[in-house]
Design an enzyme around this catalytic site. Structure first.
Site, PDB file in Angstrom:
ATOM      1  N   GLY A 170     -19.780  21.155 -15.043  1.00 35.64           N
ATOM      2  CA  GLY A 170     -18.826  20.966 -14.151  1.00 35.64           C
ATOM      3  C   GLY A 170     -18.566  19.733 -13.377  1.00 35.64           C
ATOM      4  CB  CYS A 193     -24.608  19.312 -16.974  1.00 33.45           C
ATOM      5  SG  CYS A 193     -24.377  17.779 -15.890  1.00 33.45           S
ATOM      6  CE1 TYR A 194     -21.233  22.229  -9.750  1.00 33.17           C
ATOM      7  CE2 TYR A 194     -21.005  24.287 -10.966  1.00 33.17           C
ATOM      8  CZ  TYR A 194     -20.850  23.706  -9.801  1.00 33.17           C
ATOM      9  OH  TYR A 194     -20.487  24.247  -8.584  1.00 33.17           O
ATOM     10  CG  HIS A 204     -23.894  17.476 -21.213  1.00 28.12           C
ATOM     11  ND1 HIS A 204     -23.081  18.482 -20.893  1.00 28.12           N
ATOM     12  CD2 HIS A 204     -23.818  16.385 -20.240  1.00 28.12           C
ATOM     13  CE1 HIS A 204     -22.413  18.498 -19.630  1.00 28.12           C
ATOM     14  NE2 HIS A 204     -23.131  17.190 -19.332  1.00 28.12           N
ATOM     15  CD  GLU A 258     -22.751  20.540 -24.081  1.00 26.35           C
ATOM     16  OE1 GLU A 258     -24.115  20.609 -24.061  1.00 26.35           O
ATOM     17  OE2 GLU A 258     -22.255  20.016 -23.049  1.00 26.35           O
ATOM     18  CG  ASP A 317      -4.196  26.963 -36.834  1.00 27.33           C
ATOM     19  OD1 ASP A 317      -5.183  26.454 -37.604  1.00 27.33           O
ATOM     20  OD2 ASP A 317      -3.769  26.220 -35.873  1.00 27.33           O
ATOM     21  CE  LYS A 357      -6.531  23.121 -37.263  1.00 26.09           C
ATOM     22  NZ  LYS A 357      -5.394  23.498 -36.906  1.00 26.09           N
TER      23      LYS A 357
END
Ligand code: XMP
Length: 516
Positions: free
Chosen positions: A54, A81-82, A171, A173, A230, A372
């Site tokens: 954040g 992190c945050y 991070h 990710e 989609d 997606k």
């Protein structure tokens, strides 16, 4: 679906990425705002929780905080992190602004891991992590150990393995963190005890069964089919569920690419659905006449789409037993619901005016929790042809936002031809994997040229290609010069009224993918 991870969103920029990484490990997860009540969290019944990053500092009064009761749920928590600092702060640690000479860290950082910690199973003792924090945990809470450090920061990761609480300052990710995916996988499998039950095959079967139940034996479904991935995947899913009780309405607004309508129609030939193709070019072009502002173009197209659709629905004779379906996907939901992020362009799928929707029994959006890449997997599962499933994204307003300035039929025809040649050359050169999205833009600029013996004063066309996974950030594609050259020569020779081609070499940010 018993296995669920809750991602509590504190407003960081990588939140969707965390969710995608979790899903890629075959574990279902949802992102919910940090303000979600404890009752809702309990009702969701997650097997583990991830606190995202954040933008704020936890010690500021108006920063995002969390109900300490979340630590009493008895489920493992990973703070990123945050989220890590928040965990430390809430459990009695101390977090301060890092002094310049201590542990403020940004970017790729050599990090040393304690590989006895469950989070670092199969991770080497030293690897690169991606840091982005200006705050420092001066004191970690009781019960926590330091399980990773960097040269500047003694507590790059902390853990209380007894309670299942883990915090990382970097991070995991993002791709820059080596073994980051392994760490997330460890959290899910080693710490939360996941088995990996989230697969597209399973989702497909369950969703088809649910749709059949919701729609009932007689209900009919009207689907707004844009021809994009989609809505095409949704059409296939509904075709599987209700067969000929599905009517897919493909509204051709006249700003489609070359051959778009035929390709889409052909793809659905194998299902016995009603495919209605509405040629609404004139209606749209009349409305767009003289309009130059990009957002205005989007609004006009969105609204007109709704009215065309309503006319079709009326012809179709909708009743209160019928349903309306649209291909909203998870990023549309997150992006329209987050509230904090700036709306750069209104992308979301919720085009239809309320009065249209009110005519139906309800709206079906069965893909609204898929990303997606999951949509593409589902499309494959349903047997859609590759060219549809792997289609590059195409914006709802179509070529209208690739013609700078006002839109006319003549300009659309010029752009359609040029765009088709560029796409053909990319395909011929086999660059489809490298070019995530590629197209031509009519720039509204004119330039002088010489063709044969004569002076020309014609349109400047821009070619654009980006390489990206998520379209939130993107690199301009390093297309080989020979390919650009072939496209340029062919376009100028074959398409009247274009005498100059430029290639866009800006990434996103600072530019966006589309020019408008
Ligand atoms: P930008 O230009 O924002 O584009 O970097 C990111 C992705 O979104 C697509 N895009 C749109 N899609 N309606 C859509 O359905 C829109 O108005 C719209 N504008 C941009 C764009 O093609 C890219 O894939």
């Amino acid at each position: 679906m018993e296995e669920k991870i809750l991602i509590l969103d504190f407003g960081g920029q990588y939140n969707q990425l965390i969710a995608r990484r979790v899903r890629e490990q075959n574990v279902y997860c949802e992102i919910k705002p940090y303000t979600t009540s404890m009752d809702d969290i309990r009702a969701f019944a997650p097997m583990g929780i991830i606190f995202t990053g954040g933008p704020n500092s936890v010690y500021l009064e108006d920063s995002a905080h969390v109900d300490p009761a979340v630590f009493e749920l008895g489920v493992p928590i990973l703070g990123i992190c945050y989220g890590c600092q928040l965990m430390a702060y809430t459990l009695g640690g101390e977090v301060t602004a890092a002094q310049a000479d201590t542990a403020r860290e940004y970017g790729k950082t050599v990090t040393y891991y304690n590989t006895n910690c469950k989070l670092f199973k199969d991770v080497p003792e030293q690897a690169i992590s991606w840091m982005s924090h200006g705050d420092y945990m001066a004191k970690v809470p009781e019960g926590f150990e330091l399980v990773a450090h960097t040269d500047a920061c003694p507590n790059a990761a902390i853990a209380d393995e007894r309670r299942g609480f883990y915090g990382v300052q970097y991070h995991p990710e993002v791709d820059h963190t080596q073994f980051g995916t392994q760490m997330l996988r460890n959290f899910l499998y080693e710490i939360c005890g996941a088995k990996g039950t989230w697969t597209m095959e399973d989702f497909c079967q369950r969703t088809v069964a649910q749709l059949r139940q919701t729609i009932g034996p007689k209900g009919r479904v009207l689907l707004a089919l844009s021809g994009g991935v989609d809505s095409s995947v949704l059409a296939a899913l509904l075709a599987e569920a209700v067969g000929d009780r599905l009517t897919a309405v493909f509204v051709d607004h006249g700003c489609m690419r070359k051959n778009e309508g035929d390709e889409v129609e052909a793809a659905f030939a194998k299902w016995k659905i009603h495919f209605v193709r509405v040629d609404a070019e004139k209606r749209f072009l009349d409305k767009l006449k003289g309009v130059e502002d990009p957002q205005r173009k989007r609004q006009i197209i969105g609204a007109e789409f709704g009215y065309v659709f309503l006319d079709e629905a009326m012809k179709f004779g909708i009743t209160k037993e019928d349903f309306f379906a649209q291909g909203t996907i998870y990023p549309d939901v997150i992006e329209s619901g987050a509230g904090d992020a700036d709306v750069i362009k209104s992308h979301h799928n919720r085009l239809l005016p309320k009065e249209v929707i009110a005519q139906f029994k309800s709206v079906l959006e069965p893909l609204d929790h898929l990303f997606k890449d999951e949509i593409r997997l589902l499309g494959k599962e349903l047997g859609l042809p590759d060219y549809l499933v792997h289609r590059q994204p195409f914006p709802g307003p179509g070529l209208a936002i690739r013609i700078l300035g006002d839109v006319t039929k003549e300009k659309l025809d010029i752009l359609r031809e040029a765009d088709a040649i560029f796409r053909e050359e990319i395909t011929k050169a086999n660059l489809g994997d490298m070019c995530s999205q590629y197209f031509a833009v009519l720039t509204n600029a004119r330039s002088v040229g010489v063709m044969g013996d004569g002076r020309t004063y014609e349109n400047v066309l821009a070619l654009r290609s980006v390489t990206t996974k998520d379209f939130m950030t993107a690199e301009w594609t390093r297309i080989p010069y020979e390919v650009l050259d072939r496209a340029s020569v062919r376009i100028v020779n074959e398409v009247p009224h274009i005498n100059r081609i430029v290639y866009d070499i800006t990434s996103k940010p600072p530019a966006t993918v589309e020019w408008e």
